[in-house]
Design an enzyme around this catalytic site. Structure first.
Site, short mmCIF file in Angstrom:
data_model
loop_
_atom_site.label_atom_id
_atom_site.label_comp_id
_atom_site.label_asym_id
_atom_site.label_seq_id
_atom_site.Cartn_x
_atom_site.Cartn_y
_atom_site.Cartn_z
N LYS A 13 0.84 -1.21 0.00
CA LYS A 13 0.00 0.00 0.00
C LYS A 13 0.87 1.26 0.00
O LYS A 13 0.65 2.18 -0.78
CB LYS A 13 -0.94 0.01 1.22
CG LYS A 13 -1.88 -1.20 1.28
CD LYS A 13 -2.80 -1.14 2.48
CE LYS A 13 -2.10 -1.25 3.83
NZ LYS A 13 -1.39 -2.54 4.05
N ARG A 88 -9.93 0.03 8.87
CA ARG A 88 -9.51 -1.36 9.10
C ARG A 88 -10.57 -2.14 9.85
O ARG A 88 -10.37 -3.33 10.10
CB ARG A 88 -8.25 -1.36 9.94
CG ARG A 88 -6.95 -1.51 9.13
CD ARG A 88 -5.83 -1.15 10.05
NE ARG A 88 -4.62 -1.85 9.91
CZ ARG A 88 -3.48 -1.30 9.45
NH1 ARG A 88 -3.47 -0.08 9.00
NH2 ARG A 88 -2.37 -1.99 9.45
N ARG A 127 11.76 -5.24 4.85
CA ARG A 127 11.31 -3.85 4.66
C ARG A 127 12.16 -2.87 5.47
O ARG A 127 12.41 -3.09 6.64
CB ARG A 127 9.85 -3.72 5.10
CG ARG A 127 9.42 -2.25 5.20
CD ARG A 127 7.94 -2.03 5.14
NE ARG A 127 7.21 -2.59 6.24
CZ ARG A 127 5.88 -2.58 6.33
NH1 ARG A 127 5.16 -2.05 5.35
NH2 ARG A 127 5.27 -3.12 7.36
N ARG A 160 11.22 -1.33 10.88
CA ARG A 160 10.15 -1.13 11.87
C ARG A 160 10.19 -2.20 12.94
O ARG A 160 10.39 -3.38 12.64
CB ARG A 160 8.78 -1.16 11.16
CG ARG A 160 8.46 0.15 10.48
CD ARG A 160 7.24 0.07 9.60
NE ARG A 160 6.07 -0.56 10.22
CZ ARG A 160 4.88 -0.64 9.63
NH1 ARG A 160 4.72 -0.12 8.41
NH2 ARG A 160 3.87 -1.22 10.22
N ARG A 171 -0.54 -9.54 13.01
CA ARG A 171 -1.17 -8.52 12.15
C ARG A 171 -1.93 -9.17 11.00
O ARG A 171 -2.99 -8.68 10.60
CB ARG A 171 -0.10 -7.55 11.63
CG ARG A 171 0.36 -6.59 12.74
CD ARG A 171 1.75 -6.06 12.51
NE ARG A 171 1.87 -5.18 11.39
CZ ARG A 171 3.03 -4.91 10.79
NH1 ARG A 171 4.15 -5.45 11.21
NH2 ARG A 171 3.06 -4.09 9.77
P1 ADP Z 1 2.20 -1.89 3.18
O1 ADP Z 1 2.18 -0.38 3.14
O2 ADP Z 1 0.99 -2.50 2.52
O3 ADP Z 1 2.42 -2.44 4.56
P2 ADP Z 1 4.77 -1.61 1.82
O4 ADP Z 1 4.49 -0.74 0.64
O5 ADP Z 1 5.48 -1.00 2.98
O6 ADP Z 1 3.43 -2.38 2.31
O7 ADP Z 1 5.60 -2.86 1.27
C1 ADP Z 1 6.08 -3.89 2.16
C2 ADP Z 1 7.47 -4.33 1.67
O8 ADP Z 1 7.34 -5.01 0.43
C3 ADP Z 1 8.45 -3.17 1.42
O9 ADP Z 1 9.75 -3.60 1.78
C4 ADP Z 1 8.36 -2.92 -0.09
O10 ADP Z 1 9.59 -2.40 -0.62
C5 ADP Z 1 8.06 -4.33 -0.61
N1 ADP Z 1 7.19 -4.32 -1.79
C6 ADP Z 1 6.11 -3.53 -2.00
N2 ADP Z 1 5.53 -3.82 -3.19
C7 ADP Z 1 6.28 -4.84 -3.72
C8 ADP Z 1 6.20 -5.60 -4.95
N3 ADP Z 1 5.21 -5.39 -5.83
N4 ADP Z 1 7.12 -6.57 -5.14
C9 ADP Z 1 8.09 -6.81 -4.23
N5 ADP Z 1 8.23 -6.14 -3.08
C10 ADP Z 1 7.34 -5.17 -2.83
P1 AMP Z 2 0.62 0.04 9.25
O1 AMP Z 2 1.71 1.05 9.12
O2 AMP Z 2 -0.59 0.37 8.42
O3 AMP Z 2 1.11 -1.37 9.04
O4 AMP Z 2 0.12 0.13 10.77
C1 AMP Z 2 0.98 -0.15 11.86
C2 AMP Z 2 0.15 -0.32 13.12
O5 AMP Z 2 -0.53 0.91 13.45
C3 AMP Z 2 -0.95 -1.38 13.07
O6 AMP Z 2 -0.48 -2.70 13.33
C4 AMP Z 2 -1.91 -0.88 14.15
O7 AMP Z 2 -1.44 -1.19 15.46
C5 AMP Z 2 -1.83 0.64 13.98
N1 AMP Z 2 -2.84 1.12 13.01
C6 AMP Z 2 -2.60 1.69 11.80
N2 AMP Z 2 -3.75 2.01 11.18
C7 AMP Z 2 -4.76 1.62 12.01
C8 AMP Z 2 -6.17 1.64 11.95
N3 AMP Z 2 -6.82 2.13 10.88
N4 AMP Z 2 -6.87 1.16 13.00
C9 AMP Z 2 -6.25 0.68 14.09
N5 AMP Z 2 -4.92 0.59 14.22
C10 AMP Z 2 -4.16 1.06 13.19
#
Ligand code: ADP
Ligand code: AMP
Length: 215
Positions: A13, A88, A127, A160, A171
């Site tokens: 995302k 969510r 990541r 993270r 999660r």
């Molecule tokens: P989210 O915001 O849904 O948690 P991220 O955008 O942070 O996901 O992506 C999670 C990890 O996967 C990051 O390390 C990112 O660089 C990697 N990633 C994202 N999209 C792709 C893809 N299409 N192919 C391979 N790796 C990806």
């Molecule tokens: P994310 O960066 O989206 O993976 O979110 C990291 C963490 O933040 C999650 O595991 C939750 O603990 C909290 N969080 C983020 N967005 C929400 C949401 N919409 N509702 C509740 N908790 C959230």
């Protein structure tokens, strides 16, 4: 353009949000980024959110809805926004609809990015994100040119604390239980679009761009 990006943690995302932002001038609102900023600043909100984030649980709806409502009232959201990681829960989705209704707005597209669990677990272990501009990299799939340094702004990259295997499993379970039901919520509103996220990020973006060109 009022858009939601959905999908399990690690679906891509944030990565897609960066590409969308570069193509369309709308604010990217990530509740995860907002909570991490509050944790970093040591505010009351941050202290409260950290209790849940560390174990992979959701921050309670009343806290989360409040910060999003406040953010959506900012002038830069007047012509559109890109929500990432919110809503969510069904409670959050219903509260969002109410907030938007008051402003005569509605969600125009809920884009759900799907990726199999085993790929997610692999992605999360690699990541890293920029402390400054929040750009996302992956040490295996999308490394920065210089290890530990952001290509875009020169900021320091960090892993993270909630990207460890135990919290990631929690999660994913929380996503299936509390967030998956939202797919049918948005399907009923005729705004749901599912995208296969298990491809190169640029291929995923091509599909998203095709969808957004309608708006
Ligand atoms: P989210 O915001 O849904 O948690 P991220 O955008 O942070 O996901 O992506 C999670 C990890 O996967 C990051 O390390 C990112 O660089 C990697 N990633 C994202 N999209 C792709 C893809 N299409 N192919 C391979 N790796 C990806
Ligand atoms: P994310 O960066 O989206 O993976 O979110 C990291 C963490 O933040 C999650 O595991 C939750 O603990 C909290 N969080 C983020 N967005 C929400 C949401 N919409 N509702 C509740 N908790 C959230």
């Amino acid at each position: 353009m009022n858009i939601i990006l959905m999908g399990p943690p690690g679906a891509g995302k944030g990565t897609q949000a960066e590409l969308i932002k570069a193509a369309y001038p709308i604010p990217h609102i990530s509740t995860g980024d907002m909570f991490r900023a509050a944790v970093g600043q040591g505010t009351e909100l941050g202290k409260e959110a950290k209790k849940y984030m560390d174990s992979g649980k959701l921050v309670p709806d009343e806290v989360t809805i409040g910060i999003v409502e406040e953010r959506l009232a900012q002038p830069d959201c007047a012509t559109g926004f890109l929500l990432d990681g919110f809503p969510r829960t069904t409670g959050q989705a219903q509260a969002l609809d109410k907030v938007l209704e008051k402003q005569n707005k509605k969600i125009e597209a809920a884009i759900s990015i799907s990726v199999p669990d085993e790929i997610i677990i692999e992605r999360m272990s690699g990541r890293v994100s920029c402390k400054e501009c929040k750009a996302v990299y992956n040490i295996k799939f999308n490394p920065s040119i210089k290890a530990g340094i952001c290509d875009k702004c020169g900021g320091e990259l960090f892993q993270r604390s909630d990207d460890n295997i135990e919290t990631v499993s929690n999660r994913l379970a929380v996503y299936k239980e509390q967030t998956n039901p939202l797919l049918s919520y948005y399907q009923k509103q005729n705004v749901l679009h599912e995208v296969n996220g298990n491809r190169d990020a640029s291929e995923v973006f091509k599909d998203i761009k095709k969808l957004l060109e309608r708006f």
